[in-house]
Design an enzyme around this catalytic site. Structure first.
Site, PDB file in Angstrom:
ATOM      1  N   LYS A 129     -14.915 -21.565  21.622  1.00  0.00           N
ATOM      2  CA  LYS A 129     -15.742 -20.371  21.451  1.00  0.00           C
ATOM      3  C   LYS A 129     -15.037 -19.289  20.617  1.00  0.00           C
ATOM      4  O   LYS A 129     -13.813 -19.355  20.387  1.00  0.00           O
ATOM      5  CB  LYS A 129     -16.123 -19.828  22.833  1.00  0.00           C
ATOM      6  CG  LYS A 129     -17.020 -20.796  23.639  1.00  0.00           C
ATOM      7  CD  LYS A 129     -17.433 -20.185  24.971  1.00  0.00           C
ATOM      8  CE  LYS A 129     -18.370 -21.110  25.743  1.00  0.00           C
ATOM      9  NZ  LYS A 129     -18.821 -20.491  27.021  1.00  0.00           N
ATOM     10  N   TYR A 175     -28.500 -22.786  23.893  1.00  0.00           N
ATOM     11  CA  TYR A 175     -28.425 -22.256  25.264  1.00  0.00           C
ATOM     12  C   TYR A 175     -29.810 -21.980  25.851  1.00  0.00           C
ATOM     13  O   TYR A 175     -29.934 -21.166  26.772  1.00  0.00           O
ATOM     14  CB  TYR A 175     -27.574 -20.987  25.296  1.00  0.00           C
ATOM     15  CG  TYR A 175     -26.082 -21.248  25.326  1.00  0.00           C
ATOM     16  CD1 TYR A 175     -25.486 -21.894  26.414  1.00  0.00           C
ATOM     17  CD2 TYR A 175     -25.253 -20.826  24.291  1.00  0.00           C
ATOM     18  CE1 TYR A 175     -24.118 -22.122  26.464  1.00  0.00           C
ATOM     19  CE2 TYR A 175     -23.872 -21.052  24.333  1.00  0.00           C
ATOM     20  CZ  TYR A 175     -23.321 -21.699  25.429  1.00  0.00           C
ATOM     21  OH  TYR A 175     -21.971 -21.916  25.482  1.00  0.00           O
ATOM     22  N   PHE A 193     -27.590 -12.804  31.578  1.00  0.00           N
ATOM     23  CA  PHE A 193     -26.476 -12.803  30.633  1.00  0.00           C
ATOM     24  C   PHE A 193     -26.834 -13.414  29.280  1.00  0.00           C
ATOM     25  O   PHE A 193     -25.994 -13.485  28.378  1.00  0.00           O
ATOM     26  CB  PHE A 193     -25.247 -13.507  31.235  1.00  0.00           C
ATOM     27  CG  PHE A 193     -25.469 -14.975  31.611  1.00  0.00           C
ATOM     28  CD1 PHE A 193     -25.409 -15.985  30.659  1.00  0.00           C
ATOM     29  CD2 PHE A 193     -25.728 -15.330  32.928  1.00  0.00           C
ATOM     30  CE1 PHE A 193     -25.596 -17.315  30.994  1.00  0.00           C
ATOM     31  CE2 PHE A 193     -25.918 -16.663  33.289  1.00  0.00           C
ATOM     32  CZ  PHE A 193     -25.850 -17.654  32.304  1.00  0.00           C
ATOM     33  N   ARG A 206     -14.924 -31.358  31.623  1.00  0.00           N
ATOM     34  CA  ARG A 206     -15.179 -30.232  32.537  1.00  0.00           C
ATOM     35  C   ARG A 206     -13.943 -29.958  33.411  1.00  0.00           C
ATOM     36  O   ARG A 206     -13.626 -28.801  33.705  1.00  0.00           O
ATOM     37  CB  ARG A 206     -16.389 -30.526  33.440  1.00  0.00           C
ATOM     38  CG  ARG A 206     -17.719 -30.703  32.727  1.00  0.00           C
ATOM     39  CD  ARG A 206     -18.361 -29.439  32.243  1.00  0.00           C
ATOM     40  NE  ARG A 206     -18.537 -28.429  33.237  1.00  0.00           N
ATOM     41  CZ  ARG A 206     -19.277 -27.320  33.065  1.00  0.00           C
ATOM     42  NH1 ARG A 206     -19.929 -27.127  31.902  1.00  0.00           N
ATOM     43  NH2 ARG A 206     -19.373 -26.414  33.995  1.00  0.00           N
ATOM     44  N   THR A 256     -16.119 -22.017  35.309  1.00  0.00           N
ATOM     45  CA  THR A 256     -16.738 -21.096  34.351  1.00  0.00           C
ATOM     46  C   THR A 256     -16.033 -19.743  34.330  1.00  0.00           C
ATOM     47  O   THR A 256     -15.748 -19.199  33.267  1.00  0.00           O
ATOM     48  CB  THR A 256     -18.227 -20.897  34.719  1.00  0.00           C
ATOM     49  OG1 THR A 256     -18.841 -22.182  34.832  1.00  0.00           O
ATOM     50  CG2 THR A 256     -18.941 -20.067  33.665  1.00  0.00           C
ATOM     51  N   ARG A 284      -9.411 -22.801  30.840  1.00  0.00           N
ATOM     52  CA  ARG A 284      -9.963 -21.475  31.136  1.00  0.00           C
ATOM     53  C   ARG A 284      -8.980 -20.618  31.936  1.00  0.00           C
ATOM     54  O   ARG A 284      -8.907 -19.407  31.728  1.00  0.00           O
ATOM     55  CB  ARG A 284     -11.312 -21.618  31.837  1.00  0.00           C
ATOM     56  CG  ARG A 284     -12.426 -21.980  30.830  1.00  0.00           C
ATOM     57  CD  ARG A 284     -13.675 -22.408  31.518  1.00  0.00           C
ATOM     58  NE  ARG A 284     -14.845 -22.402  30.633  1.00  0.00           N
ATOM     59  CZ  ARG A 284     -16.024 -22.917  30.967  1.00  0.00           C
ATOM     60  NH1 ARG A 284     -16.183 -23.466  32.154  1.00  0.00           N
ATOM     61  NH2 ARG A 284     -17.038 -22.869  30.118  1.00  0.00           N
ATOM     62  N   ASN A 306     -14.914 -17.259  27.770  1.00  0.00           N
ATOM     63  CA  ASN A 306     -14.145 -18.254  28.510  1.00  0.00           C
ATOM     64  C   ASN A 306     -13.727 -19.457  27.668  1.00  0.00           C
ATOM     65  O   ASN A 306     -13.519 -20.551  28.170  1.00  0.00           O
ATOM     66  CB  ASN A 306     -14.903 -18.668  29.780  1.00  0.00           C
ATOM     67  CG  ASN A 306     -16.246 -19.273  29.475  1.00  0.00           C
ATOM     68  OD1 ASN A 306     -16.642 -19.410  28.316  1.00  0.00           O
ATOM     69  ND2 ASN A 306     -16.975 -19.638  30.517  1.00  0.00           N
ATOM     70  N   HIS A 313     -16.825 -24.589  25.786  1.00  0.00           N
ATOM     71  CA  HIS A 313     -18.059 -25.133  26.371  1.00  0.00           C
ATOM     72  C   HIS A 313     -17.881 -26.629  26.548  1.00  0.00           C
ATOM     73  O   HIS A 313     -17.219 -27.286  25.737  1.00  0.00           O
ATOM     74  CB  HIS A 313     -19.258 -24.898  25.431  1.00  0.00           C
ATOM     75  CG  HIS A 313     -20.460 -25.715  25.825  1.00  0.00           C
ATOM     76  ND1 HIS A 313     -21.370 -25.291  26.761  1.00  0.00           N
ATOM     77  CD2 HIS A 313     -20.866 -26.966  25.452  1.00  0.00           C
ATOM     78  CE1 HIS A 313     -22.294 -26.232  26.929  1.00  0.00           C
ATOM     79  NE2 HIS A 313     -22.012 -27.259  26.141  1.00  0.00           N
ATOM     80  N   GLU A 366     -27.184 -32.041  23.366  1.00  0.00           N
ATOM     81  CA  GLU A 366     -26.306 -31.128  22.633  1.00  0.00           C
ATOM     82  C   GLU A 366     -25.677 -31.809  21.418  1.00  0.00           C
ATOM     83  O   GLU A 366     -25.542 -31.190  20.357  1.00  0.00           O
ATOM     84  CB  GLU A 366     -25.225 -30.596  23.575  1.00  0.00           C
ATOM     85  CG  GLU A 366     -25.792 -29.671  24.650  1.00  0.00           C
ATOM     86  CD  GLU A 366     -24.798 -29.268  25.727  1.00  0.00           C
ATOM     87  OE1 GLU A 366     -25.193 -28.535  26.648  1.00  0.00           O
ATOM     88  OE2 GLU A 366     -23.626 -29.684  25.648  1.00  0.00           O
TER      89      GLU A 366
HETATM   90  N1  UDP Z   1     -21.872 -16.757  31.260  1.00  0.00           N
HETATM   91  C1  UDP Z   1     -21.829 -15.365  31.326  1.00  0.00           C
HETATM   92  N2  UDP Z   1     -22.114 -14.769  32.541  1.00  0.00           N
HETATM   93  C2  UDP Z   1     -22.442 -15.470  33.647  1.00  0.00           C
HETATM   94  C3  UDP Z   1     -22.497 -16.875  33.561  1.00  0.00           C
HETATM   95  C4  UDP Z   1     -22.210 -17.485  32.354  1.00  0.00           C
HETATM   96  O1  UDP Z   1     -21.541 -14.693  30.353  1.00  0.00           O
HETATM   97  O2  UDP Z   1     -22.685 -14.873  34.710  1.00  0.00           O
HETATM   98  C5  UDP Z   1     -21.595 -17.419  29.964  1.00  0.00           C
HETATM   99  C6  UDP Z   1     -20.235 -18.127  29.912  1.00  0.00           C
HETATM  100  O3  UDP Z   1     -19.729 -18.010  28.574  1.00  0.00           O
HETATM  101  C7  UDP Z   1     -20.609 -19.541  30.245  1.00  0.00           C
HETATM  102  C8  UDP Z   1     -21.970 -19.680  29.541  1.00  0.00           C
HETATM  103  O4  UDP Z   1     -22.576 -18.416  29.736  1.00  0.00           O
HETATM  104  O5  UDP Z   1     -19.643 -20.464  29.788  1.00  0.00           O
HETATM  105  C9  UDP Z   1     -22.857 -20.771  30.065  1.00  0.00           C
HETATM  106  O6  UDP Z   1     -22.958 -20.651  31.467  1.00  0.00           O
HETATM  107  P1  UDP Z   1     -22.863 -21.926  32.423  1.00  0.00           P
HETATM  108  O7  UDP Z   1     -23.276 -21.498  33.785  1.00  0.00           O
HETATM  109  O8  UDP Z   1     -23.599 -23.075  31.804  1.00  0.00           O
HETATM  110  O9  UDP Z   1     -21.295 -22.228  32.475  1.00  0.00           O
HETATM  111  P2  UDP Z   1     -20.424 -23.423  31.833  1.00  0.00           P
HETATM  112  O10 UDP Z   1     -21.270 -24.659  31.854  1.00  0.00           O
HETATM  113  O11 UDP Z   1     -20.043 -22.989  30.446  1.00  0.00           O
HETATM  114  O12 UDP Z   1     -19.213 -23.536  32.738  1.00  0.00           O
HETATM  115 MG    MG Z   2     -23.166 -24.978  31.154  1.00  0.00          MG
END
Ligand code: UDP
Ligand code: MG
Length: 140
Positions: free
Chosen positions: A11, A51, A59, A87, A93, A104, A114, A117, A128
């Protein structure tokens, strides 16, 4: 376990801090192989489409602004159990919750910024990867 492919993104917060090499090294050390890769600057429409699953989240707008704020590195990773493995190497996250030694935990700035992705299921990995790469760009 089976050989899988997953979509990984480094990112803008990480490209800005010159961390792409360190992050890719972590992924490769875990047994994941980069089989497609490109550095791009997303338009808002690209980020919104990617997304889409989060479009109703509070968010969402900030996430789209962040993901279009600088270059990103998009890659397809291949390996045994690649989706779960990626993951695991990424960590939770929110970096506050991420396990020691994860990308992370070590590199993320905060919940939004973070660093990486990773696809979260076989169906999403397929979607994707197809959104980001032509078949001919995945060169194994
Ligand atoms: N994100 C954010 N605020 C939140 C949750 C998620 O800004 O409360 C952002 C963060 O960059 C995250 C992305 O949105 O990686 C996608 O969220 P997801 O829940 O899919 O998390 P991930 O799969 O990336 O762990
Ligand atoms: Mg996700």
């Amino acid at each position: 376990m089976a050989v899988e492919r997953t979509l990984s993104i480094i990112k803008p917060d990480a490209t800005e801090r010159n961390l792409t090499g360190l992050i890719i090294a972590r992924l490769e050390a875990a047994g994941l192989r980069v089989v497609a890769q490109k550095r791009v600057l997303w338009k808002k429409k690209d980020a919104r489409k990617f997304y889409d699953v989060h479009k109703d989240q509070p968010f969402f707008k900030d996430l789209i602004n962040f993901m279009t704020s600088g270059p990103i590195v998009i890659q397809v990773l291949e390996g045994e159990d690649a989706i779960a493995k990626n993951r695991a190497v990424m960590g939770a996250t929110n970096p506050v919750d991420a396990a020691p030694g994860t990308i992370r935990k070590d590199f993320a700035v905060n919940l939004q910024r973070n660093s990486v992705h990773g696809s979260d299921s076989p169906a999403n990995a397929k979607r994707e990867i197809a959104l980001c790469f032509k078949k001919s760009e995945i060169v194994g």
